[in-house]
Enzyme design. Structure first.
Site, mmCIF file in Angstrom:
data_model
loop_
_atom_site.group_PDB
_atom_site.id
_atom_site.type_symbol
_atom_site.label_atom_id
_atom_site.label_comp_id
_atom_site.label_asym_id
_atom_site.label_seq_id
_atom_site.Cartn_x
_atom_site.Cartn_y
_atom_site.Cartn_z
ATOM 1 N N SER A 225 34.788 -14.038 -79.297
ATOM 2 C CA SER A 225 33.772 -13.188 -79.898
ATOM 3 C C SER A 225 33.596 -13.571 -81.377
ATOM 4 O O SER A 225 33.309 -14.725 -81.684
ATOM 5 C CB SER A 225 34.177 -11.719 -79.732
ATOM 6 O OG SER A 225 33.095 -10.861 -79.893
ATOM 7 N N HIS B 92 31.108 -9.609 -71.618
ATOM 8 C CA HIS B 92 31.705 -10.088 -72.861
ATOM 9 C C HIS B 92 33.222 -9.922 -72.859
ATOM 10 O O HIS B 92 33.944 -10.749 -73.426
ATOM 11 C CB HIS B 92 31.105 -9.325 -74.043
ATOM 12 C CG HIS B 92 31.519 -9.856 -75.371
ATOM 13 N ND1 HIS B 92 31.180 -11.105 -75.808
ATOM 14 C CD2 HIS B 92 32.264 -9.311 -76.368
ATOM 15 C CE1 HIS B 92 31.682 -11.316 -77.012
ATOM 16 N NE2 HIS B 92 32.355 -10.246 -77.372
#
Length: 730
Positions: A583, A700
């Site tokens: 991320s 994610h």
């Protein structure tokens, strides 16, 4: 109690004194076409037969007078057939390569031993009922259970393993009513952020067919005292193509059970700004409704509504201040945890009848030696968690701010939680370190009497390993802490295969944690390093601010300082050092490998941001503008372009072997970042392999099934060990 790390890229998730801003390097020029690149050796042959990715050097944007090349713009549109074919070919090449690595299957087998064990989350008490998530040994997903009282029979409440044949449906948020009779919960497809909310009767297990609300992927759930309705945040349906301004339409609504959700009244209008997030909560007594508008991670506005008033209206508690304010409510008083005028945070108590700033009463002052990382109202008391040199030191205070007692922990590590209500004397929290498996405690607020509610049991022997906290010196002289987990007999000759990881952003502190996944790495003679970079909250708000916007380069310089210190300490030389980040941490390692490829022997880059010029155009990227800056601003563009990894890949450079990991259903950080960077690196590098791995049915945060985590981490470790010259063994 700590700001949730799930916000890191969800909202990824001024006036600083002290050091001067490091000068920013000039923006790079567009790279030359292949034929004119003098650094490319004519005889160079790529290490692998990469799928053909057409390159268009004519795609160059002129932004504020800066030429910004984008030769792989075509890879941004995942709906196109040629993109799908290229991604499929890349993933097939990668998986074939990884499957043949030495010791890969043995790593996966060891991961299964460590992952397929019973794991339990911190429980929640509601009325006479206790709720808790548990993943049983051998199972793929967590199931939420409940029981009546402390000794009642255990019953299944929410079982995501039964929701889909392929495991693609997963559980998001869940929140029981105050009496424990109902639960509202969200369901997500492919573990993405997008979600639909449902309501379930706890005793019967019956799901309401009426109370079904889409657009609740970023919603909190705040029940009324009677449990007949709740407040939540709502977004309109996603558009096709995706609308980068969608977040500006988030509003707060109230849902009455049994009513048509499409007619739910809006209680706080949308902000009209995609760079903000709207959130809300209702006090336990149902009187005080709080609305918070988050302007990134440095400031927020807070509004209060008295629902007992004849005509409830929003009253301003704080607005347009460059500071953060986290508000809790108990017995008609507001408790405000803030860094206003106090970068290490302090606590105020506020009477809602006199909310003007002059009437606020400071009850806990800022400490110069520690950061008040969080505060929670439990049992009509304040549980305050201090962070000092990245270690938690919690305390119990009364509601006048007076210290009642320190809360002893089993060691120097991290506390999570607490779970507890203002009216309840019982709280639950967990503790862990790198070598101390997570233990959940049940404790009395009044007496401090404590018992173990659950302790993680893992088939490893942590006693073989030790943890050192060391410090490196960054480019501007800043002292940067980091933890090294290693075998007690580790040699100090630079030969230890080491994974260095970090995050450095969004006010997230990387405190010690227990992860069974690091033990196969340790068992193969490796060391694990967690760095505490600027951009986080390890040393308060100034630490955060010196790692964001135009000072983002400090984060990368801190990372380099840790890598160099590892070499100085004889732990890992460059050819034995792998870096990992996901991320915002993926941005970190992307910048690290493009700025200092000489420092590292392998790169693991997961669900990353890498094109910092076009990031606001995809997913919820505009929400991160307060943290990174906007390409539409000339000064911000200069800073972004100066480190944007995609734009700093240089033809003919010997980049270390790189494994880029993406997720096909990631609706938070668009996979276009991974695709474009992989293509650019494969075109440019004269070094080791550059591979793109795509996780199927994954958002994610990854897929939520154990088998997916086993395969992914086994691939990562096998790749890193092989490329560092210490291949895994069977």
């Amino acid at each position: 109690m700590k700001r949730a790390t799930s916000l890191a890229l969800f909202l990824v998730v001024v006036g600083c004194g002290g050091e001067n801003q490091a000068p920013l390097p000039p923006p790079p020029v567009a790279p030359p076409p292949v034929a004119s690149a003098p650094s490319l050796a004519p005889a160079f042959v790529p290490p692998l037969p990469y799928p053909d990715a057409r390159r268009d050097d004519t795609v160059v944007d002129d932004l504020h007078g800066v030429k910004v090349p984008d030769p792989y713009r075509w890879l941004e549109d995942a709906s196109k057939d040629d993109v799908k074919q290229w991604v499929g070919a890349e993933d097939a090449l990668t998986r074939d390569y990884l499957a043949k690595l030495p010791g890969r299957d043995a790593l996966a087998a060891r991961m299964k031993e460590l992952f397929y064990v019973e794991r339990v989350g911190i429980p929640t008490q509601r009325g006479t009922r206790l709720f808790y998530p548990r993943r049983d040994a051998g199972k793929e997903k967590y199931i939420v259970y409940w029981r009546e009282g402390a000794k009642g029979p255990e019953k299944v409440l929410l079982d995501p393993t039964t929701w889909s044949n392929d495991g693609s449906l997963s559980l998001g948020e869940w929140e029981p009513t105050h009496d424990g009779k109902r639960v509202a919960y969200t369901v997500k497809q492919n573990n993405a952020d997008e979600a639909t909310l449902y309501v379930l009767d706890v005793a019967t297990g019956k799901k309401s067919s009426v109370d079904v609300i889409p657009g609740t992927g970023f919603s909190s759930i705040s029940w009324t005292p009677a449990g007949d309705g709740f407040y939540y945040e709502h977004l309109p349906p996603p558009a096709t193509p995706p609308d980068p301004d969608r977040m500006k339409h988030m509003d707060m609504r109230f849902h009455k059970l049994g009513a048509d959700p499409s007619k739910d009244p809006v209680v706080h209008a949308e902000t009209g700004d995609a760079k903000t997030f709207l959130g809300g909560s209702l006090s336990m007594d149902g009187r005080w409704l709080i609305a918070t508008i988050e302007h990134g991670w440095t400031s927020n506005d807070v509004y209060v509504q008295d629902l007992h008033a004849k005509s409830p209206t929003w009253q301003t508690l704080v607005e347009s201040k460059t500071a953060r304010y986290d508000v809790s409510v108990d017995r008609g008083r507001l408790f405000v945890h803030t860094n206003e005028g106090a970068p290490h945070y302090r606590m105020f108590r506020v009477d809602p009848a006199h909310m003007d700033r002059a009437s606020w009463q400071e009850i806990i002052a800022e400490r110069p030696d520690a950061t008040m990382q969080g505060a929670a109202v439990v049992g009509h008391s304040l549980l305050v968690d201090y962070l000092k040199d990245v270690v938690d030191y919690p305390e119990m205070h009364d509601e006048d701010g007076k210290l009642v007692r320190a809360i002893p922990l089993p060691g120097l590590g991290s506390m999570a939680g607490p779970s507890g209500d203002p009216d309840s004397d019982t709280i639950y929290f967990s503790f862990q370190t790198f070598t101390y498996p997570s233990e959940i405690f049940e404790e009395s607020v009044k007496t401090g009497k404590r018992s173990t509610w659950h302790k993680l049991s893992i088939p490893v022997d942590p006693s073989k390993y030790t943890v050192d906290q060391l410090f490196g010196t960054s480019k501007d002289g800043t002292r940067v802490p980091f933890f090294v987990v290693h075998a007690k007999d580790m040699p100090k000759d630079g030969s230890t295969p080491t994974i260095l990881t970090g995050y450095g952003g969004f006010e997230i502190a990387e405190t010690p944690y227990f992860a069974s996944s690091i033990y196969p790495w340790l068992e193969h003679g490796g060391a694990w390093v967690e760095s505490n970079l600027r951009g986080g909250s390890e040393y308060g708000e100034e630490w955060h601010r010196h790692g964001m916007l135009h000072e983002k380069q400090h984060v990368f310089d801190d990372f380099f300082a840790v890598a160099e210190e590892l070499s100085k300490q004889g732990i890992a030389s460059a050819n034995k050092l792998a870096i990992y980040g996901g991320s915002n941490g993926g941005l970190l390692v992307g910048a690290a490998v493009t700025e200092r490829p000489d420092l590292f022997g392998a790169v693991l880059c997961e669900v990353p941001l890498l094109d910092m010029v076009r990031y606001p155009l995809y997913g919820i990227g505009k929400a991160w503008i307060p943290e990174y800056g906007s390409p539409e601003d000339p000064d911000d563009l200069k800073a972004l372009f100066a480190y944007s990894p995609y734009h700093h890949v240089t033809k003919g450079t010997k980049y270390p072997p790189t494994l880029i990991l993406s997720a096909d259903a990631d609706d938070r950080v668009d996979p276009m970042h991974a695709r474009k960077f992989a293509a650019e690196m494969q075109w440019a590098s004269t070094g080791g392999p550059v591979l793109l791995r795509v996780e199927k049915h994954s958002g994610h945060g990854g897929a939520d099934m154990v088998k997916a985590a086993v395969d992914k981490i086994a691939d990562e470790y096998a790749f890193a060990l092989a490329e560092l010259g210490k291949p895994a063994t069977n």
